[in-house]
Design a protein around this motif. Structure first.
Motif, PDB file in Angstrom:
ATOM      1  N   LEU A 206     -19.498  47.956  10.271  1.00 50.18           N
ATOM      2  CA  LEU A 206     -18.586  48.549   9.288  1.00 50.18           C
ATOM      3  C   LEU A 206     -19.246  49.477   8.273  1.00 50.18           C
ATOM      4  O   LEU A 206     -18.837  50.628   8.123  1.00 50.18           O
ATOM      5  N   HIS A 207     -20.266  49.032   7.569  1.00 53.07           N
ATOM      6  CA  HIS A 207     -20.838  49.838   6.487  1.00 53.07           C
ATOM      7  C   HIS A 207     -21.558  51.090   6.987  1.00 53.07           C
ATOM      8  O   HIS A 207     -21.842  51.994   6.200  1.00 53.07           O
ATOM      9  N   TYR A 208     -21.848  51.147   8.277  1.00 45.74           N
ATOM     10  CA  TYR A 208     -22.576  52.286   8.841  1.00 45.74           C
ATOM     11  C   TYR A 208     -21.655  53.255   9.576  1.00 45.74           C
ATOM     12  O   TYR A 208     -22.122  54.277  10.079  1.00 45.74           O
ATOM     13  N   LEU A 209     -20.366  52.956   9.658  1.00 41.73           N
ATOM     14  CA  LEU A 209     -19.439  53.786  10.423  1.00 41.73           C
ATOM     15  C   LEU A 209     -19.219  55.131   9.748  1.00 41.73           C
ATOM     16  O   LEU A 209     -18.966  55.208   8.546  1.00 41.73           O
ATOM     17  N   ALA A 210     -19.285  56.187  10.552  1.00 39.84           N
ATOM     18  CA  ALA A 210     -18.965  57.528  10.052  1.00 39.84           C
ATOM     19  C   ALA A 210     -17.455  57.659   9.879  1.00 39.84           C
ATOM     20  O   ALA A 210     -16.681  56.984  10.567  1.00 39.84           O
ATOM     21  N   PRO A 211     -17.000  58.529   8.961  1.00 40.03           N
ATOM     22  CA  PRO A 211     -15.550  58.703   8.764  1.00 40.03           C
ATOM     23  C   PRO A 211     -14.820  59.030  10.054  1.00 40.03           C
ATOM     24  O   PRO A 211     -13.716  58.525  10.298  1.00 40.03           O
ATOM     25  N   GLU A 212     -15.433  59.870  10.905  1.00 41.38           N
ATOM     26  CA  GLU A 212     -14.755  60.270  12.144  1.00 41.38           C
ATOM     27  C   GLU A 212     -14.657  59.130  13.156  1.00 41.38           C
ATOM     28  O   GLU A 212     -13.784  59.147  14.030  1.00 41.38           O
ATOM     29  N   VAL A 213     -15.541  58.136  13.053  1.00 39.16           N
ATOM     30  CA  VAL A 213     -15.443  56.977  13.952  1.00 39.16           C
ATOM     31  C   VAL A 213     -14.204  56.166  13.608  1.00 39.16           C
ATOM     32  O   VAL A 213     -13.460  55.722  14.493  1.00 39.16           O
ATOM     33  N   ILE A 214     -13.963  55.983  12.317  1.00 36.79           N
ATOM     34  CA  ILE A 214     -12.769  55.252  11.877  1.00 36.79           C
ATOM     35  C   ILE A 214     -11.504  55.999  12.281  1.00 36.79           C
ATOM     36  O   ILE A 214     -10.462  55.399  12.539  1.00 36.79           O
ATOM     37  N   PRO A 240     -23.875  51.229   0.319  1.00 33.26           N
ATOM     38  CA  PRO A 240     -23.274  52.421  -0.294  1.00 33.26           C
ATOM     39  C   PRO A 240     -21.883  52.199  -0.859  1.00 33.26           C
ATOM     40  O   PRO A 240     -21.453  52.936  -1.737  1.00 33.26           O
ATOM     41  N   TYR A 241     -21.146  51.208  -0.368  1.00 32.05           N
ATOM     42  CA  TYR A 241     -19.803  50.958  -0.884  1.00 32.05           C
ATOM     43  C   TYR A 241     -19.446  49.491  -0.706  1.00 32.05           C
ATOM     44  O   TYR A 241     -20.074  48.757   0.056  1.00 32.05           O
ATOM     45  N   SER A 242     -18.434  49.076  -1.408  1.00 31.52           N
ATOM     46  CA  SER A 242     -17.968  47.700  -1.342  1.00 31.52           C
ATOM     47  C   SER A 242     -16.448  47.698  -1.343  1.00 31.52           C
ATOM     48  O   SER A 242     -15.806  48.702  -1.656  1.00 31.52           O
ATOM     49  N   GLY A 243     -15.873  46.565  -0.987  1.00 34.77           N
ATOM     50  CA  GLY A 243     -14.420  46.434  -0.974  1.00 34.77           C
ATOM     51  C   GLY A 243     -14.043  44.975  -0.805  1.00 34.77           C
ATOM     52  O   GLY A 243     -14.869  44.156  -0.409  1.00 34.77           O
ATOM     53  N   ASN A 244     -12.791  44.670  -1.097  1.00 35.56           N
ATOM     54  CA  ASN A 244     -12.332  43.284  -1.003  1.00 35.56           C
ATOM     55  C   ASN A 244     -12.161  42.811   0.430  1.00 35.56           C
ATOM     56  O   ASN A 244     -12.185  41.616   0.698  1.00 35.56           O
ATOM     57  N   ASN A 245     -11.993  43.768   1.345  1.00 32.19           N
ATOM     58  CA  ASN A 245     -11.808  43.410   2.753  1.00 32.19           C
ATOM     59  C   ASN A 245     -12.207  44.594   3.624  1.00 32.19           C
ATOM     60  O   ASN A 245     -12.549  45.673   3.117  1.00 32.19           O
ATOM     61  N   LYS A 246     -12.169  44.398   4.925  1.00 31.50           N
ATOM     62  CA  LYS A 246     -12.594  45.438   5.862  1.00 31.50           C
ATOM     63  C   LYS A 246     -11.749  46.698   5.741  1.00 31.50           C
ATOM     64  O   LYS A 246     -12.277  47.815   5.810  1.00 31.50           O
ATOM     65  N   GLU A 247     -10.437  46.530   5.590  1.00 37.22           N
ATOM     66  CA  GLU A 247      -9.566  47.700   5.506  1.00 37.22           C
ATOM     67  C   GLU A 247      -9.855  48.524   4.262  1.00 37.22           C
ATOM     68  O   GLU A 247      -9.808  49.755   4.291  1.00 37.22           O
ATOM     69  N   LEU A 262     -24.475  59.856  -3.002  1.00 37.99           N
ATOM     70  CA  LEU A 262     -25.811  60.157  -3.517  1.00 37.99           C
ATOM     71  C   LEU A 262     -26.031  59.688  -4.955  1.00 37.99           C
ATOM     72  O   LEU A 262     -27.153  59.731  -5.457  1.00 37.99           O
ATOM     73  N   GLU A 263     -24.975  59.227  -5.614  1.00 39.33           N
ATOM     74  CA  GLU A 263     -25.115  58.767  -6.995  1.00 39.33           C
ATOM     75  C   GLU A 263     -26.096  57.597  -7.109  1.00 39.33           C
ATOM     76  O   GLU A 263     -26.752  57.419  -8.136  1.00 39.33           O
ATOM     77  N   LYS A 264     -26.216  56.816  -6.033  1.00 36.57           N
ATOM     78  CA  LYS A 264     -27.120  55.671  -6.044  1.00 36.57           C
ATOM     79  C   LYS A 264     -28.579  56.083  -5.893  1.00 36.57           C
ATOM     80  O   LYS A 264     -29.479  55.256  -6.006  1.00 36.57           O
ATOM     81  N   MET A 265     -28.822  57.380  -5.604  1.00 35.08           N
ATOM     82  CA  MET A 265     -30.173  57.819  -5.262  1.00 35.08           C
ATOM     83  C   MET A 265     -30.851  58.616  -6.374  1.00 35.08           C
ATOM     84  O   MET A 265     -31.805  59.350  -6.120  1.00 35.08           O
ATOM     85  N   SER A 266     -30.411  58.453  -7.588  1.00 41.51           N
ATOM     86  CA  SER A 266     -30.952  59.262  -8.682  1.00 41.51           C
ATOM     87  C   SER A 266     -32.428  59.004  -8.951  1.00 41.51           C
ATOM     88  O   SER A 266     -33.113  59.851  -9.537  1.00 41.51           O
ATOM     89  N   GLN A 267     -32.941  57.855  -8.512  1.00 39.77           N
ATOM     90  CA  GLN A 267     -34.333  57.503  -8.793  1.00 39.77           C
ATOM     91  C   GLN A 267     -35.304  57.937  -7.696  1.00 39.77           C
ATOM     92  O   GLN A 267     -36.509  57.699  -7.819  1.00 39.77           O
ATOM     93  N   VAL A 268     -34.801  58.547  -6.616  1.00 41.68           N
ATOM     94  CA  VAL A 268     -35.695  58.991  -5.543  1.00 41.68           C
ATOM     95  C   VAL A 268     -35.892  60.496  -5.644  1.00 41.68           C
ATOM     96  O   VAL A 268     -35.195  61.197  -6.375  1.00 41.68           O
TER      97      VAL A 268
END
Length: 303
Positions: A206-214, A240-247, A262-268
């Motif tokens: 789930l967390h690695y799925l590209a938008p076009e795969v969904i 990179p993201y979280s949610g209450n459920n898979k959907e 990329l907001e999470k990557m400000s320190q790199v």
């Protein structure tokens, strides 16, 4: 206890007749050879884990003294038609056609009345998931070394018109705990593609799925998105993201922008951010290829 004798399935590419390699199916006919192999040629050593289709053990191949991994797949978990056709062995068939230093090596398949036993290379360093869990954030120099190898393997895989479809930390194995040499494993979701034909089967983690795969309309660049997510997690130690459920997570993936990711990557470093940015381009037509990603300055000039 008596020794269990298993038939040996011959998986060499010259003895595989591909009946259908369409995006929706991968049927194969495996022709048996006249050789037999004993399961007693393998001595079980330790339990490595449980995958989608069965448990995995580390084993020693007694005739050669080498150490290997053995995946045990129960036939009872599948339809009779799948057992007879050999479709269960899709991953073995694919691996038998691949020969790359950063792709897990396939040895053989054994079977008895109850199970298939898929024998592959043993990677004793665990997975990248374990490495991230240990260090939380992985230094850029190490991420560079790892991403070079992953992209080398993906260039090779994509040139064979194959999409891995499940690139994630758990499927990147390390040859030893003291090494950064990696092997891409688990080709159970992999699919062949044909020119001008897109894939439409939802498969992957789930967390690695590209938008076009969904959206059920993708090609090999879906693997590049997954690589971008993988690199982001290694560099930041965070999903990179979280949610209450898979959907909810699926909806987030479909709507998120590259800048939000990329907001999470400000320190790199800026170079690392640019590398990940090009892999996490939401439009697959604009997303970088494996070949061009491998040429990115960040990978070739260091930090």
């Amino acid at each position: 206890m008596g020794c269990t004798v298993a038939r040996k399935r011959c998986i060499s590419s010259d003895k595989i007749s591909i009946i259908d390699t369409s995006p929706m199916q991968f049927k194969s006919k495996i022709i048996d050879n006249n050789q037999t192999s004993h399961l007693s040629d393998y001595a079980s050593l330790s339990f490595l884990g449980v995958g989608a289709f069965g448990e995995v053990l580390s084993v020693r191949h007694i005739p050669t003294g080498t150490y290997r991994a053995q995946k045990i797949i129960k036939k009872s978990n599948f339809r009779y038609e799948d057992v007879i056709s050999g479709v269960i062995l899709k991953e073995s068939l694919i691996l038998s056609r691949l020969n790359h230093p950063n792709v897990i090596k396939f040895y053989e398949v054994l079977e008895d009345s109850y199970n298939y036993y898929i024998i592959t290379e043993l990677c004793e360093g665990g997975s990248l998931r374990e490495r991230v869990n240990k260090f939380n954030q992985i230094p850029e120099t190490m991420v560079i070394e790892i991403m070079k190898q992953i992209l080398d393997a993906l260039c090779y895989i994509h040139n064979k018109n194959l999409v891995h479809c499940d690139i994630k930390l758990e499927n990147i194995l390390l040859t030893s705990s003291s090494s950064n040499v990696i092997k891409i494993a688990d080709f159970g979701c992999s699919q062949f593609i044909e020119p001008e034909t897109n894939l439409n089967r939802l498969c992957g983690s789930l967390h690695y799925l590209a938008p076009e795969v969904i959206k059920n309309n993708y090609r090999e660049k879906a693997d590049i998105w997954s690589c971008g997510i993988l690199a982001l997690i290694m560099l930041t130690g965070a999903l990179p993201y979280s949610g209450n459920n898979k959907e909810a997570i699926k909806e987030k993936i479909k709507s998120i922008t590259t800048n939000e990711l990329l907001e999470k990557m400000s320190q790199v470093s800026f170079e690392a951010q640019d590398f990940v940015r090009q892999m996490l381009e939401t439009d697959p037509d604009k997303r970088i290829t494996a070949e061009n990603a491998r040429k990115h300055p960040w990978l070739n000039t260091g930090v």
